[in-house]
Design a protein around this motif. Structure first.
Motif, PDB file in Angstrom:
ATOM      1  N   ILE A 193      26.969  12.164  58.363  1.00 40.33           N
ATOM      2  CA  ILE A 193      26.764  11.214  59.458  1.00 40.33           C
ATOM      3  C   ILE A 193      26.437   9.827  58.900  1.00 40.33           C
ATOM      4  N   GLN A 194      25.869   9.779  57.705  1.00 40.66           N
ATOM      5  CA  GLN A 194      25.608   8.488  57.061  1.00 40.66           C
ATOM      6  C   GLN A 194      26.925   7.749  56.806  1.00 40.66           C
ATOM      7  N   GLN A 195      27.948   8.495  56.417  1.00 41.02           N
ATOM      8  CA  GLN A 195      29.263   7.879  56.220  1.00 41.02           C
ATOM      9  C   GLN A 195      29.819   7.335  57.529  1.00 41.02           C
ATOM     10  N   LEU A 196      29.552   8.055  58.622  1.00 43.20           N
ATOM     11  CA  LEU A 196      30.001   7.585  59.929  1.00 43.20           C
ATOM     12  C   LEU A 196      29.302   6.273  60.297  1.00 43.20           C
ATOM     13  N   PHE A 197      27.992   6.208  60.105  1.00 45.06           N
ATOM     14  CA  PHE A 197      27.255   4.983  60.403  1.00 45.06           C
ATOM     15  C   PHE A 197      27.784   3.814  59.559  1.00 45.06           C
ATOM     16  N   GLU A 198      28.037   4.092  58.278  1.00 48.34           N
ATOM     17  CA  GLU A 198      28.508   3.043  57.380  1.00 48.34           C
ATOM     18  C   GLU A 198      29.916   2.587  57.768  1.00 48.34           C
ATOM     19  N   LYS A 199      30.737   3.512  58.216  1.00 50.98           N
ATOM     20  CA  LYS A 199      32.090   3.164  58.659  1.00 50.98           C
ATOM     21  C   LYS A 199      32.052   2.151  59.797  1.00 50.98           C
ATOM     22  N   PHE A 200      31.085   2.300  60.703  1.00 47.69           N
ATOM     23  CA  PHE A 200      30.983   1.402  61.854  1.00 47.69           C
ATOM     24  C   PHE A 200      30.032   0.225  61.600  1.00 47.69           C
ATOM     25  N   GLY A 201      29.462   0.177  60.381  1.00 47.80           N
ATOM     26  CA  GLY A 201      28.613  -0.948  60.024  1.00 47.80           C
ATOM     27  C   GLY A 201      27.309  -1.013  60.804  1.00 47.80           C
ATOM     28  N   ILE A 202      26.809   0.133  61.246  1.00 48.53           N
ATOM     29  CA  ILE A 202      25.578   0.159  62.017  1.00 48.53           C
ATOM     30  C   ILE A 202      24.401   0.509  61.087  1.00 48.53           C
ATOM     31  N   GLN A 259      30.832  10.653  75.478  1.00 47.99           N
ATOM     32  CA  GLN A 259      31.725   9.556  75.086  1.00 47.99           C
ATOM     33  C   GLN A 259      31.862   9.501  73.575  1.00 47.99           C
ATOM     34  N   SER A 260      32.804   8.709  73.113  1.00 47.76           N
ATOM     35  CA  SER A 260      33.044   8.611  71.676  1.00 47.76           C
ATOM     36  C   SER A 260      31.975   7.750  71.028  1.00 47.76           C
ATOM     37  N   PHE A 261      31.758   7.979  69.724  1.00 49.02           N
ATOM     38  CA  PHE A 261      30.760   7.183  69.022  1.00 49.02           C
ATOM     39  C   PHE A 261      31.174   5.714  68.973  1.00 49.02           C
ATOM     40  N   SER A 262      32.476   5.455  68.904  1.00 47.34           N
ATOM     41  CA  SER A 262      32.953   4.067  68.867  1.00 47.34           C
ATOM     42  C   SER A 262      32.570   3.315  70.145  1.00 47.34           C
ATOM     43  N   SER A 290      15.334  -0.728  57.604  1.00 43.37           N
ATOM     44  CA  SER A 290      16.750  -0.433  57.850  1.00 43.37           C
ATOM     45  C   SER A 290      17.516  -1.654  58.331  1.00 43.37           C
ATOM     46  N   LEU A 291      16.813  -2.589  58.955  1.00 43.88           N
ATOM     47  CA  LEU A 291      17.454  -3.808  59.449  1.00 43.88           C
ATOM     48  C   LEU A 291      17.483  -4.917  58.404  1.00 43.88           C
ATOM     49  N   THR A 292      16.845  -4.653  57.263  1.00 45.98           N
ATOM     50  CA  THR A 292      16.848  -5.615  56.164  1.00 45.98           C
ATOM     51  C   THR A 292      17.981  -5.274  55.215  1.00 45.98           C
ATOM     52  N   SER A 293      18.794  -6.213  54.863  1.00 48.20           N
ATOM     53  CA  SER A 293      19.960  -5.948  54.010  1.00 48.20           C
ATOM     54  C   SER A 293      19.532  -5.380  52.669  1.00 48.20           C
ATOM     55  N   ASN A 294      20.377  -4.468  52.162  1.00 48.59           N
ATOM     56  CA  ASN A 294      20.201  -3.859  50.843  1.00 48.59           C
ATOM     57  C   ASN A 294      18.927  -3.035  50.721  1.00 48.59           C
ATOM     58  N   ARG A 295      18.367  -2.569  51.840  1.00 50.17           N
ATOM     59  CA  ARG A 295      17.174  -1.722  51.782  1.00 50.17           C
ATOM     60  C   ARG A 295      17.472  -0.352  52.370  1.00 50.17           C
ATOM     61  N   HIS A 349      26.383  -0.666  71.952  1.00 49.55           N
ATOM     62  CA  HIS A 349      25.122  -0.646  72.697  1.00 49.55           C
ATOM     63  C   HIS A 349      23.910  -0.543  71.773  1.00 49.55           C
ATOM     64  N   LEU A 350      24.152  -0.531  70.442  1.00 50.85           N
ATOM     65  CA  LEU A 350      23.075  -0.289  69.487  1.00 50.85           C
ATOM     66  C   LEU A 350      22.898  -1.449  68.515  1.00 50.85           C
ATOM     67  N   ASP A 351      21.650  -1.635  68.078  1.00 44.67           N
ATOM     68  CA  ASP A 351      21.365  -2.542  66.972  1.00 44.67           C
ATOM     69  C   ASP A 351      21.061  -1.762  65.698  1.00 44.67           C
ATOM     70  N   VAL A 352      20.533  -0.550  65.858  1.00 47.64           N
ATOM     71  CA  VAL A 352      20.151   0.283  64.721  1.00 47.64           C
ATOM     72  C   VAL A 352      20.065   1.725  65.207  1.00 47.64           C
ATOM     73  N   VAL A 353      20.260   2.658  64.281  1.00 46.85           N
ATOM     74  CA  VAL A 353      20.166   4.082  64.602  1.00 46.85           C
ATOM     75  C   VAL A 353      18.976   4.687  63.871  1.00 46.85           C
ATOM     76  N   TRP A 354      18.165   5.459  64.613  1.00 45.40           N
ATOM     77  CA  TRP A 354      17.171   6.310  63.958  1.00 45.40           C
ATOM     78  C   TRP A 354      17.793   7.696  63.850  1.00 45.40           C
ATOM     79  N   ASN A 355      18.016   8.129  62.614  1.00 47.67           N
ATOM     80  CA  ASN A 355      18.641   9.428  62.378  1.00 47.67           C
ATOM     81  C   ASN A 355      17.578  10.518  62.444  1.00 47.67           C
ATOM     82  N   ALA A 356      17.537  11.243  63.554  1.00 51.34           N
ATOM     83  CA  ALA A 356      16.572  12.319  63.743  1.00 51.34           C
ATOM     84  C   ALA A 356      17.213  13.688  63.575  1.00 51.34           C
TER      85      ALA A 356
END
Length: 322
Positions: free
Chosen positions: A82-91, A56-59, A317-322, A64-71
């Protein structure tokens, strides 16, 4: 308390696909089920997303996610894309931001930052993709002293990395590394290999620096290459058998390297300790987290549970500006 949904992204299009699968597997296995809902997200070599066995598409995955662990490791996962992709979707996601990832992945750019922070690096040259390899090899041979180390500028896990002792070997090594793009050719630094892991603290500007690891490749290998990284033949001693002064200096240098590219959450920096001093070789913004990897071994030596490390990084990662 509502559990946090953690999407663990693994696989990817890079040559480090298999390592990424194992890193992701180890993260998934060690997430605290009382606090987290682990979600296995496979990114295929062709760039397709798979969740729950369904492509399925990332969108469609993001809700279904609260946070992503980039492995992921290597191209696309570690170079800012992929960091740009995460930032685009605000995850929220673990690891360094897009620009820091791109700099850390590019050995030439990273070396420039290291020098700005007062770190000593090997002298070297970059052979651009598409250059005449024979001409480039001869020019480097004329101006540099052998042996030399040849590796892809943006590679990881020592893939296509070679130590060369002749002009013929230099040309062959550049040809091999050029399969992955631009090539870095730098002076060979003889000495002890060491690596140091850095973790951001709970307060900005504070760091947990783990014991330096001494790396002793088998006598049949001149350095810590891809094979010896994962076949168990290398002796990895943590804490390393260094003097107290060297231990302290390595830790200070690792923090400087981490700060030089504005790395986030965690990193691992490789060093060579030679009679001429300590050389900073490269930084890994997404170091391997497999059960055989160096980072978990350093955590264990420091009596830090792997699951606690995962929880700490997710909290950051769930704390803003960190």
């Amino acid at each position: 308390m509502q559990k946090i949904r953690v999407g663990v992204v693994r696989g990817g299009p890079s040559s480090e696909y298999d390592v990424s699968l194992r890193t992701g597997e180890n993260v998934l296995r060690n997430l605290d089920r009382d606090k987290y809902i682990p979600i296995d997200l496979l990114l295929t070599k062709d760039g397709e997303w798979v969740m729950g066995g369904v492509q399925q598409s990332f969108s469609n995955i993001v809700p279904h996610l609260d946070v992503v662990w980039n492995a992921l490791h290597g191209a696309y996962g570690e170079d800012g894309k992929i960091q740009q992709l995460f930032e685009k979707f605000g995850i929220p996601y673990t690891g360094s931001r897009a620009l820091s990832s791109a700099i850390g992945m590019h050995k030439g750019l990273a070396k420039d930052r290291f020098v700005e922070y007062g770190l000593t690096v090997p002298h070297g040259d970059i052979v651009l993709e598409g250059a005449n390899i024979a001409d480039a090899a001869f020019e480097i041979y004329r101006n540099r002293q052998l042996p030399l180390v040849v590796k892809p500028v943006t590679g990881g896990s020592s893939i296509a990395t070679t130590i060369v002792y002749s002009l013929e070997e230099l040309g062959d090594a550049i040809t091999l590394a050029a399969k992955y793009g631009d090539v870095l050719v730098e002076e060979f630094i003889a000495g002890q290999e060491a690596t140091v892991c850095v973790i951001d603290g709970g307060v900005k500007g504070e760091f947990l620096v783990l014991y330096p690891i001494e790396i002793v490749p088998p006598s049949t290998k001149p350095f810590f290459d891809y094979e010896t990284k994962y076949d168990g033949s290398t002796e990895e001693i943590c804490p390393g058998r260094f003097t107290l002064a060297t231990h302290s200096l390595l830790r200070d240098l690792a923090v400087k390297a981490h700060k030089s590219i504005d790395a986030r959450h965690y990193s691992r920096t490789d060093f060579m300790i030679s009679p001429k001093g300590i050389y900073t070789i490269e930084i890994n913004t997404l170091p391997g987290l497999t059960s055989e990897s160096l980072f978990p071994k350093a955590l264990s030596a420091g009596r830090v549970e792997f699951s606690d490390f995962l929880e700490h990084v997710l909290s950051l990662s769930l704390t803003s500006n960190r």
